[in-house]
Design a protein around this motif. Structure first.
Motif, PDB file in Angstrom:
ATOM      1  N   ILE A  68       0.891  -1.150  -0.170  1.00  8.59           N
ATOM      2  CA  ILE A  68       0.051   0.080  -0.031  1.00  8.59           C
ATOM      3  C   ILE A  68       0.977   1.186  -0.024  1.00  8.59           C
ATOM      4  N   ALA A  69       2.029   1.180   0.745  1.00  7.74           N
ATOM      5  CA  ALA A  69       2.785   2.335   0.859  1.00  7.74           C
ATOM      6  C   ALA A  69       3.571   2.551  -0.609  1.00  7.74           C
ATOM      7  N   ALA A  70       3.799   1.556  -1.260  1.00  8.36           N
ATOM      8  CA  ALA A  70       4.302   1.625  -2.709  1.00  8.36           C
ATOM      9  C   ALA A  70       3.221   2.005  -3.709  1.00  8.36           C
ATOM     10  N   ASP A  71       2.129   2.143  -3.240  1.00  6.74           N
ATOM     11  CA  ASP A  71       0.795   2.856  -4.173  1.00  6.74           C
ATOM     12  C   ASP A  71       0.431   1.459  -4.948  1.00  6.74           C
ATOM     13  N   MET A  72       0.606   0.190  -4.563  1.00  7.04           N
ATOM     14  CA  MET A  72       0.002  -0.885  -5.431  1.00  7.04           C
ATOM     15  C   MET A  72      -1.305  -0.600  -5.422  1.00  7.04           C
ATOM     16  N   THR A  73      -1.910  -1.167  -6.375  1.00 12.58           N
ATOM     17  CA  THR A  73      -3.414  -1.142  -6.531  1.00 12.58           C
ATOM     18  C   THR A  73      -3.771  -2.572  -5.788  1.00 12.58           C
ATOM     19  N   ARG A  74      -5.021  -2.671  -5.392  1.00 12.76           N
ATOM     20  CA  ARG A  74      -5.591  -3.804  -4.768  1.00 12.76           C
ATOM     21  C   ARG A  74      -5.407  -5.150  -5.657  1.00 12.76           C
ATOM     22  N   ALA A  75      -5.592  -4.969  -6.963  1.00 15.39           N
ATOM     23  CA  ALA A  75      -5.596  -6.091  -7.819  1.00 15.39           C
ATOM     24  C   ALA A  75      -4.133  -6.681  -8.070  1.00 15.39           C
TER      25      ALA A  75
END
Length: 161
Positions: free
Chosen positions: A122-129
Motif C-alpha cells: 500500500i505504501a508503494a501505491d500498488m493497486t488492490r488487484a
C-alpha cells in the motif's frame, strides 16, 4: 521425518543449498525461495489450492528447480501465543507435505507477515488487484527472510513455533 524444531532443522541442513518458504493460505499457497547462501528470500510464485497431491507436486517442482534442501512452513500463531484452528491447519498441511516427500521441515512463526507485506505494498501505491496477485508469495518471502536472519545469528533460541 517429523516436523523438526529449530536446532534439529539447522543441524539437518547441508551447506550452500536453498530453502523454500511456504505460506499456506486458504486459496493460494505462497512460495518463496532463498539463495544458496541463505541470505536473501525472494517470492517464487503462488500455487492455487486444489488437491493436496497436486499442491505438493507444484511445491516440490519449485523445491527441485531450486535444488532446495528444506521447507519452512508459516505457522500462524495467535498474538497471545496460543495456537488456534489456523495453526492446526498449517501443521496438518506440513504433515501432508512430509507424506509426499521426506525432507527437513520447520514450522516458523508468521504472525503479521501478510499484514506487514500488505502495508508495504500500500505504501508503494500498488493497486488492490496487483497486491492480490503477489501478496501470498511476498508473505512467504517475508516469513522466510525472518528465518534467514535468525540463521545468520546461529543456534540461539528465541521465539520459535
Amino acid at each position: 521425518m517429523p516436523i523438526l524444531d529449530y536446532r534439529e532443522f539447522c543441524e539437518s541442513l547441508p551447506a550452500r543449498q536453498a530453502l523454500i518458504g511456504i505460506d499456506p493460505g486458504s486459496t493460494t499457497i505462497g512460495v518463496a525461495a532463498s539463495d544458496v547462501t541463505r541470505l536473501i528470500a525472494s517470492p517464487a510464485g503462488g500455487v492455487k489450492r486444489t488437491k493436496m497431491a497436486a499442491d505438493g507436486q507444484a511445491i516440490f517442482a519449485i523445491f527441485d528447480d531450486r535444488s532446495a534442501c528444506g521447507l519452512v512452513v508459516g505457522h500462524p500463531i495467535n498474538m497471545d501465543g496460543s495456537k488456534g484452528p489456523s495453526s492446526q491447519a498449517a501443521r496438518a498441511f506440513a504433515r501432508n507435505l512430509l507424506n509426499i516427500r521426506d525432507v527437513p521441515l520447520l514450522m516458523w512463526d508468521e504472525r503479521l507477515s501478510t499484514a506487514a507485506v500488505q502495508r508495504q505494498m500500500i505504501a508503494a501505491d500498488m493497486t488492490r488487484a496487483k497486491r492480490a496477485a503477489v501478496v501470498d508469495a511476498a508473505a512467504a518471502a517475508y516469513m522466510l527472510q525472518g528465518l534467514l536472519d535468525r540463521l545468520q545469528g546461529g543456534f540461539s533460541l528465541g521465539t520459535l513455533s
